[in-house]
Design a protein around this motif. Structure first.
Motif, PDB file in Angstrom:
ATOM      1  N   GLY A  54       0.787  -1.225   0.000  1.00 44.20           N
ATOM      2  CA  GLY A  54       0.000   0.000   0.000  1.00 44.20           C
ATOM      3  C   GLY A  54       0.821   1.278   0.000  1.00 44.20           C
ATOM      4  N   GLU A  55       2.128   1.174   0.214  1.00 42.44           N
ATOM      5  CA  GLU A  55       3.010   2.349   0.208  1.00 42.44           C
ATOM      6  C   GLU A  55       3.334   2.728  -1.238  1.00 42.44           C
ATOM      7  OE1 GLU A  55       7.493   3.657   1.708  1.00 42.44           O
ATOM      8  OE2 GLU A  55       6.993   1.533   1.608  1.00 42.44           O
ATOM      9  N   THR A  56       3.137   3.977  -1.569  1.00 45.50           N
ATOM     10  CA  THR A  56       3.496   4.443  -2.903  1.00 45.50           C
ATOM     11  C   THR A  56       4.956   4.872  -2.903  1.00 45.50           C
ATOM     12  OG1 THR A  56       1.249   5.167  -3.365  1.00 45.50           O
ATOM     13  CG2 THR A  56       2.997   6.129  -4.715  1.00 45.50           C
ATOM     14  N   VAL A  57       5.711   4.315  -3.835  1.00 36.74           N
ATOM     15  CA  VAL A  57       7.119   4.671  -3.994  1.00 36.74           C
ATOM     16  C   VAL A  57       7.362   5.052  -5.443  1.00 36.74           C
ATOM     17  CG1 VAL A  57       7.938   3.205  -2.108  1.00 36.74           C
ATOM     18  CG2 VAL A  57       7.846   2.286  -4.424  1.00 36.74           C
ATOM     19  N   THR A  58       8.369   5.866  -5.650  1.00 36.55           N
ATOM     20  CA  THR A  58       8.830   6.193  -6.994  1.00 36.55           C
ATOM     21  C   THR A  58      10.216   5.595  -7.152  1.00 36.55           C
ATOM     22  OG1 THR A  58       7.557   8.245  -7.043  1.00 36.55           O
ATOM     23  CG2 THR A  58       9.385   8.052  -8.606  1.00 36.55           C
ATOM     24  N   LEU A  59      10.345   4.707  -8.124  1.00 35.19           N
ATOM     25  CA  LEU A  59      11.639   4.123  -8.441  1.00 35.19           C
ATOM     26  C   LEU A  59      12.300   5.009  -9.481  1.00 35.19           C
ATOM     27  CD1 LEU A  59      10.466   0.405  -8.788  1.00 35.19           C
ATOM     28  CD2 LEU A  59      11.514   1.477  -6.784  1.00 35.19           C
ATOM     29  N   GLN A  60      13.493   5.502  -9.188  1.00 39.68           N
ATOM     30  CA  GLN A  60      14.242   6.355 -10.118  1.00 39.68           C
ATOM     31  C   GLN A  60      15.490   5.608 -10.563  1.00 39.68           C
ATOM     32  OE1 GLN A  60      15.030  10.151  -8.265  1.00 39.68           O
ATOM     33  NE2 GLN A  60      13.073  10.961  -8.948  1.00 39.68           N
ATOM     34  N   PHE A  61      15.542   5.312 -11.854  1.00 38.76           N
ATOM     35  CA  PHE A  61      16.616   4.505 -12.412  1.00 38.76           C
ATOM     36  C   PHE A  61      17.622   5.349 -13.179  1.00 38.76           C
ATOM     37  CE2 PHE A  61      12.809   1.913 -12.250  1.00 38.76           C
ATOM     38  CZ  PHE A  61      13.257   0.777 -11.599  1.00 38.76           C
ATOM     39  N   THR A  62      18.893   4.991 -13.033  1.00 37.23           N
ATOM     40  CA  THR A  62      19.955   5.546 -13.871  1.00 37.23           C
ATOM     41  C   THR A  62      20.828   4.390 -14.344  1.00 37.23           C
ATOM     42  OG1 THR A  62      21.348   5.963 -11.930  1.00 37.23           O
ATOM     43  CG2 THR A  62      20.033   7.826 -12.756  1.00 37.23           C
ATOM     44  N   ALA A  63      21.491   4.600 -15.490  1.00 36.43           N
ATOM     45  CA  ALA A  63      22.409   3.602 -16.049  1.00 36.43           C
ATOM     46  C   ALA A  63      23.668   4.331 -16.489  1.00 36.43           C
ATOM     47  CB  ALA A  63      21.763   2.884 -17.229  1.00 36.43           C
ATOM     48  N   PRO A  64      24.796   4.092 -15.819  1.00 35.74           N
ATOM     49  CA  PRO A  64      26.007   4.834 -16.157  1.00 35.74           C
ATOM     50  C   PRO A  64      26.712   4.349 -17.422  1.00 35.74           C
ATOM     51  CG  PRO A  64      26.431   3.345 -14.338  1.00 35.74           C
ATOM     52  CD  PRO A  64      24.957   3.264 -14.641  1.00 35.74           C
ATOM     53  N   GLU A  65      26.390   3.140 -17.905  1.00 36.62           N
ATOM     54  CA  GLU A  65      27.200   2.560 -18.969  1.00 36.62           C
ATOM     55  C   GLU A  65      26.458   2.414 -20.301  1.00 36.62           C
ATOM     56  OE1 GLU A  65      29.608  -0.218 -15.819  1.00 36.62           O
ATOM     57  OE2 GLU A  65      27.566  -0.690 -16.389  1.00 36.62           O
ATOM     58  N   VAL A  66      25.476   1.552 -20.327  1.00 41.72           N
ATOM     59  CA  VAL A  66      24.763   1.234 -21.574  1.00 41.72           C
ATOM     60  C   VAL A  66      23.265   1.196 -21.313  1.00 41.72           C
ATOM     61  CG1 VAL A  66      26.693  -0.109 -22.540  1.00 41.72           C
ATOM     62  CG2 VAL A  66      24.916  -1.268 -21.217  1.00 41.72           C
ATOM     63  N   LEU A  67      22.494   1.109 -22.381  1.00 48.59           N
ATOM     64  CA  LEU A  67      21.043   0.965 -22.269  1.00 48.59           C
ATOM     65  C   LEU A  67      20.709  -0.286 -21.468  1.00 48.59           C
ATOM     66  CD1 LEU A  67      18.161   1.850 -23.164  1.00 48.59           C
ATOM     67  CD2 LEU A  67      18.480   0.381 -25.151  1.00 48.59           C
ATOM     68  N   MET A  68      19.819  -0.136 -20.507  1.00 48.86           N
ATOM     69  CA  MET A  68      19.360  -1.252 -19.672  1.00 48.86           C
ATOM     70  C   MET A  68      17.836  -1.256 -19.694  1.00 48.86           C
ATOM     71  SD  MET A  68      22.048  -2.601 -18.140  1.00 48.86           S
ATOM     72  CE  MET A  68      23.714  -2.229 -17.628  1.00 48.86           C
ATOM     73  N   ASN A  76       3.393  -5.644 -13.464  1.00 49.14           N
ATOM     74  CA  ASN A  76       3.220  -5.106 -14.812  1.00 49.14           C
ATOM     75  C   ASN A  76       3.948  -3.762 -14.981  1.00 49.14           C
ATOM     76  OD1 ASN A  76       2.247  -5.389 -17.423  1.00 49.14           O
ATOM     77  ND2 ASN A  76       0.431  -4.160 -16.994  1.00 49.14           N
ATOM     78  N   LEU A  77       5.186  -3.688 -14.476  1.00 48.83           N
ATOM     79  CA  LEU A  77       6.000  -2.477 -14.582  1.00 48.83           C
ATOM     80  C   LEU A  77       7.214  -2.740 -15.455  1.00 48.83           C
ATOM     81  CD1 LEU A  77       6.147  -1.014 -10.963  1.00 48.83           C
ATOM     82  CD2 LEU A  77       4.904  -0.121 -12.911  1.00 48.83           C
ATOM     83  N   ARG A  78       7.486  -1.808 -16.349  1.00 45.23           N
ATOM     84  CA  ARG A  78       8.627  -1.948 -17.248  1.00 45.23           C
ATOM     85  C   ARG A  78       9.061  -0.585 -17.749  1.00 45.23           C
ATOM     86  NH1 ARG A  78      10.978  -1.257 -21.405  1.00 45.23           N
ATOM     87  NH2 ARG A  78      12.677  -2.651 -21.699  1.00 45.23           N
ATOM     88  N   THR A  79      10.386  -0.411 -17.888  1.00 44.72           N
ATOM     89  CA  THR A  79      10.909   0.812 -18.489  1.00 44.72           C
ATOM     90  C   THR A  79      12.288   0.549 -19.077  1.00 44.72           C
ATOM     91  OG1 THR A  79      11.260   3.191 -18.153  1.00 44.72           O
ATOM     92  CG2 THR A  79      12.055   1.741 -16.407  1.00 44.72           C
ATOM     93  N   ASP A  80      12.654   1.362 -20.042  1.00 42.30           N
ATOM     94  CA  ASP A  80      14.032   1.403 -20.538  1.00 42.30           C
ATOM     95  C   ASP A  80      14.795   2.396 -19.670  1.00 42.30           C
ATOM     96  OD1 ASP A  80      13.790  -0.378 -22.704  1.00 42.30           O
ATOM     97  OD2 ASP A  80      12.983   1.197 -23.990  1.00 42.30           O
ATOM     98  N   ILE A  81      16.081   2.118 -19.465  1.00 46.57           N
ATOM     99  CA  ILE A  81      16.935   2.994 -18.670  1.00 46.57           C
ATOM    100  C   ILE A  81      18.086   3.414 -19.575  1.00 46.57           C
ATOM    101  CG2 ILE A  81      18.216   3.258 -16.524  1.00 46.57           C
ATOM    102  CD1 ILE A  81      16.790   0.581 -15.631  1.00 46.57           C
ATOM    103  N   MET A  82      18.065   4.672 -19.972  1.00 47.24           N
ATOM    104  CA  MET A  82      19.062   5.187 -20.915  1.00 47.24           C
ATOM    105  C   MET A  82      20.178   5.898 -20.170  1.00 47.24           C
ATOM    106  SD  MET A  82      16.396   6.553 -23.796  1.00 47.24           S
ATOM    107  CE  MET A  82      17.683   7.121 -24.863  1.00 47.24           C
ATOM    108  N   PRO A  83      21.433   5.676 -20.580  1.00 41.38           N
ATOM    109  CA  PRO A  83      22.548   6.369 -19.933  1.00 41.38           C
ATOM    110  C   PRO A  83      22.361   7.882 -19.977  1.00 41.38           C
ATOM    111  CG  PRO A  83      23.362   4.664 -21.406  1.00 41.38           C
ATOM    112  CD  PRO A  83      21.879   4.784 -21.654  1.00 41.38           C
ATOM    113  N   GLY A  84      22.646   8.528 -18.861  1.00 42.98           N
ATOM    114  CA  GLY A  84      22.553   9.982 -18.786  1.00 42.98           C
ATOM    115  C   GLY A  84      21.157  10.519 -18.530  1.00 42.98           C
TER     116      GLY A  84
END
Length: 121
Positions: A54-68, A76-84
């Motif tokens: 029940g806790e709402t969280v925001t996941l913040q993703f970074t990728a220092p090297e390559v596309l992840m 049912n959660l999905r995202t691309d993580i682009m460097p920078g």
């Protein structure tokens, strides 16, 4: 305007202010907790994410090297993580347990081991 009319007008105005204050307070949501996740070869940091049901969280993703990629199929959660760039997903888990997340964008020879766990209590 007579005394009774003024009194009624003041009571109505006070009631309207009280109702609008209650409406504003009821609609105010607590700010979501931000959890920063780094997707790097070949791991997520942190590899375990702990949240409450029940806790709402925001996941913040970074990728220092390559596309992840990030895939949490059970929610049912999905995202691309682009460097920078920062990729954000909001999550309010409706069930408890341990759930696996993984990188679903091929990122090199260690890609198949790039998994993590969401633990919802």
């Amino acid at each position: 305007m007579g005394t009774d009319s003024r009194r009624r007008a003041l009571i109505c105005a006070a009631g309207a202010i009280a109702l609008s204050t209650v409406a504003v307070l009821a609609s105010a949501k607590p700010k979501a907790r931000v959890i920063k996740v780094v997707a790097k070869k070949f791991e997520f940091v942190p590899g375990e994410i702990h949240v409450k049901q029940g806790e709402t969280v925001t996941l913040q993703f970074t990728a220092p090297e390559v596309l992840m990629g990030f895939n949490l199929a059970d929610f049912n959660l999905r995202t691309d993580i682009m460097p920078g760039k920062v990729a954000s997903l909001s999550l309010t888990p409706d069930k408890t347990g341990k759930f696996t997340f993984l990188c679903d964008v091929f990122c090199g020879s260690g890609h198949e081991d790039m998994i993590g766990t969401l633990i919802v209590t």
